[in-house]
Enzyme design. Structure first.
Site, PDB file in Angstrom:
ATOM      1  N   GLY A  13       0.783  -1.105   0.017  1.00  0.00           N
ATOM      2  CA  GLY A  13      -0.134   0.081   0.206  1.00  0.00           C
ATOM      3  C   GLY A  13       0.809   1.293  -0.027  1.00  0.00           C
ATOM      4  O   GLY A  13       1.113   1.970   0.939  1.00  0.00           O
ATOM      5  N   THR A  14       1.497   1.538  -1.176  1.00  0.00           N
ATOM      6  CA  THR A  14       2.118   2.774  -1.422  1.00  0.00           C
ATOM      7  C   THR A  14       1.480   3.932  -1.804  1.00  0.00           C
ATOM      8  O   THR A  14       1.594   4.576  -2.566  1.00  0.00           O
ATOM      9  CB  THR A  14       3.288   2.339  -2.226  1.00  0.00           C
ATOM     10  OG1 THR A  14       3.799   1.177  -2.314  1.00  0.00           O
ATOM     11  CG2 THR A  14       4.492   3.480  -2.417  1.00  0.00           C
ATOM     12  N   LYS A 195      -7.501   7.154  19.174  1.00  0.00           N
ATOM     13  CA  LYS A 195      -7.450   7.651  18.018  1.00  0.00           C
ATOM     14  C   LYS A 195      -8.746   7.687  17.419  1.00  0.00           C
ATOM     15  O   LYS A 195      -9.071   8.704  16.714  1.00  0.00           O
ATOM     16  CB  LYS A 195      -6.572   6.791  17.050  1.00  0.00           C
ATOM     17  CG  LYS A 195      -6.305   7.050  15.636  1.00  0.00           C
ATOM     18  CD  LYS A 195      -5.064   8.231  15.739  1.00  0.00           C
ATOM     19  CE  LYS A 195      -4.849   8.611  14.208  1.00  0.00           C
ATOM     20  NZ  LYS A 195      -5.419   8.195  12.906  1.00  0.00           N
ATOM     21  N   ASN A 203     -13.916  11.888  10.104  1.00  0.00           N
ATOM     22  CA  ASN A 203     -14.102  11.100   9.155  1.00  0.00           C
ATOM     23  C   ASN A 203     -15.639  11.227   8.471  1.00  0.00           C
ATOM     24  O   ASN A 203     -15.760  11.377   7.523  1.00  0.00           O
ATOM     25  CB  ASN A 203     -13.518   9.611   9.342  1.00  0.00           C
ATOM     26  CG  ASN A 203     -11.814   9.578   9.252  1.00  0.00           C
ATOM     27  OD1 ASN A 203     -11.104  10.624   9.854  1.00  0.00           O
ATOM     28  ND2 ASN A 203     -11.374   8.507   8.883  1.00  0.00           N
ATOM     29  N   SER A 265      -8.999  11.452   5.136  1.00  0.00           N
ATOM     30  CA  SER A 265      -8.812  10.066   4.027  1.00  0.00           C
ATOM     31  C   SER A 265     -10.315   9.776   3.653  1.00  0.00           C
ATOM     32  O   SER A 265     -10.404   9.351   2.748  1.00  0.00           O
ATOM     33  CB  SER A 265      -8.031   9.392   4.925  1.00  0.00           C
ATOM     34  OG  SER A 265      -8.688   8.976   6.035  1.00  0.00           O
ATOM     35  N   GLU A 277     -13.803   2.920   4.827  1.00  0.00           N
ATOM     36  CA  GLU A 277     -13.459   2.232   5.945  1.00  0.00           C
ATOM     37  C   GLU A 277     -14.368   2.324   7.039  1.00  0.00           C
ATOM     38  O   GLU A 277     -13.996   2.299   8.253  1.00  0.00           O
ATOM     39  CB  GLU A 277     -12.180   2.596   6.502  1.00  0.00           C
ATOM     40  CG  GLU A 277     -11.032   2.300   5.327  1.00  0.00           C
ATOM     41  CD  GLU A 277      -9.632   2.760   5.972  1.00  0.00           C
ATOM     42  OE1 GLU A 277      -9.384   4.017   5.977  1.00  0.00           O
ATOM     43  OE2 GLU A 277      -8.843   1.901   5.947  1.00  0.00           O
TER      44      GLU A 277
END
Lengths: 317, 317
Positions: A13-14, A195, A203, A265, A277
């Protein structure tokens, strides 16, 4: 600056996270191998470009692969894909990490490690929580806007507090040498809940309200709603024996008010019509809370809204 | 068909609701006067056009006014403006309704009548709850898509149940003769809460999720969220001594699933950058519930989200 540990790293996952940390580790002298999909040819030819508040840099040459079998087995596999893609890990991880090697999962949410631990029982599973504003802006191109520190903890069955090992210290040291403030924690579950105090409100609301953090903080109603959601996370965490002090809520609101206007994100995933997600960030915390008799009505509503939007969004691809 | 009552009507707000019912009353032979703003010249020249599931019709000539002082004083003033515009009523109503005349308020939400009663203590205040899918689609042009019935009740101090008077019967009869199924209720507050069971979920969610009713009903998460919001309204209503049977929730979900895909009036207001009626539909019910110790967390969250969107929307006008 110290000496690198000599550990070798494979990055799956770059993107905004894996690409950023992998590039920093390579720049600091670590052996790093990058598994890529759509960006493979581009990165193979042009390397990686990082625009960062830590300083811009380019890596003209990186070890790029499109086939996991071609990667030499590494000491540490950094899994930085979206949680929605985790089904590919079962096949990939055993090929790229040494037997009894370490997996470092860089993902938000909670509840993913138990699934990984079941699939890969011989591997040591660490999780890194990244406090970072970073976006992938093009092929092999990451834009790091703010923050960047990482908190690493080991996963033990049912998130029982776990010790700090020499390997964790070696990895943290590699990150520190690479310029990333890295901390270690004995209580991964607590770190995950802390978190979530940020991820759960921002999000989701950034997607539902089509808004950046600064606009949400400038409006009394969404400021209060963000705090309401955070307080629900604190209550759920407490039911899981993770005490987060109540002052953490106004601190996070204050922190968010002062940070750079940020598209989360999840909002970027939504805008690019990628799956959200929401299982790791919403459904799993809701389930943990419900099992302990704790209601999270506003978090549940956010999940319901996101579920609706996510389904319509995938259909319109 | 019976005989009209002989009551004269003035309509304030010749839009989706006022334009529709006013036109039907005129077509049935009632004396009706329309107060208009932006559409005045157009309607003065061309009259009103109604496309309706009851049958299309045109009224080439109507009594149109741009100045309230020019309207002959009527027996009944139908106030069908947006609740966000109610500040204009204090000035207009006394000019267009006879002394001791009747005000028929056609608005959603709860808690507006007490303000009107304070401003106009000598007038008899009725409220009509309209179960209707109707949109204003152009100048002097209403599109009536579905339903249309109206429930009328009298306002007494603090929404105490009130009797049914001869005048209420006369007005209901005029509506019935005009083709509008009209019912009378002795308990206006109960009727308002029952209407909120639909308006609270769908008006708000249609704005926040940018969705029509059919899409929300086709998704498990929003179907459940709609029911959750409805159940909060039932709990708040019960705390105000208004019992709504629990079966009403699945009935409303079923009803909404079967109805024509519908853009709510709040969504249309949002799309046209008009202020949203969130005080009457959300803030007032939340306040009534809170005063009685009842939490409505999902309704509150919807209000918080709408408040945010409404503010941004007005700024972008």
């Amino acid at each position: 600056m110290g000496q690198q540990s000599g550990l070798s790293y494979a990055v799956i996952g770059t993107g905004a996270i894996g690409g950023f940390y992998g590039a920093l580790l390579q720049r600091a002298g670590c052996e790093v191998h990058f598994l890529l999909r759509s960006d493979y040819e581009y990165v193979q030819q042009h390397g990686l470009v990082v625009n960062s508040v830590y300083g811009d840099f380019t890596l003209p040459e990186v070890n790029a692969y499109c086939d996991a079998s071609a990667i030499p087995r590494c000491d540490v596999a950094i899994a930085a894909i979206k949680a929605t893609q985790n089904h590919i890990l079962e096949d990939i991880l055993p090929r790229i990490v040494k037997p009894n090697g370490t997996i470092l999962l860089l993902q938000n949410g909670i509840g993913v490690e138990p699934q990984l631990a079941k699939l890969l029982p011989d591997h040591y599973i660490l999780s890194g929580l990244c406090f970072i504003c970073s976006n992938k802006v093009g092929m092999g191109h990451v834009h790091h806007l703010d923050y960047g520190d990482i908190t690493i903890g080991a996963y033990a069955d049912r998130y029982a507090p776990a010790g700090i090992t020499k390997e964790m210290e070696a990895i943290a040291s590699d990150f520190n040498i690479a310029g990333v403030p890295a901390k270690l924690t004995e209580n991964l579950q607590l770190a995950r809940w802390r978190k979530l105090v940020w991820n759960i409100p921002f999000n989701g609301l950034s997607v539902v309200l089509d808004a950046k953090t600064d606009a949400m903080m400038a409006n009394d109603a969404t400021r209060q709603l963000s705090a309401d959601l955070m307080n629900e996370v604190l209550a759920a965490a407490a039911a899981c024996d993770c005490q987060i002090p109540t002052e953490f809520v106004p601190q996070m609101i204050d922190f968010t008010t002062k940070m750079q206007p940020y598209l989360t994100s999840m909002k970027l995933d939504y805008d690019h019509k990628r799956s959200l997600e929401i299982e790791a960030i919403y459904a799993n915390p809701l389930r943990l809370a419900k099992e302990r008799g704790v209601a999270m009505p506003k978090t549940e509503m956010l999940y319901q809204q996101l579920y609706f939007l996510d389904r319509l969004n995938s259909k319109s691809k």
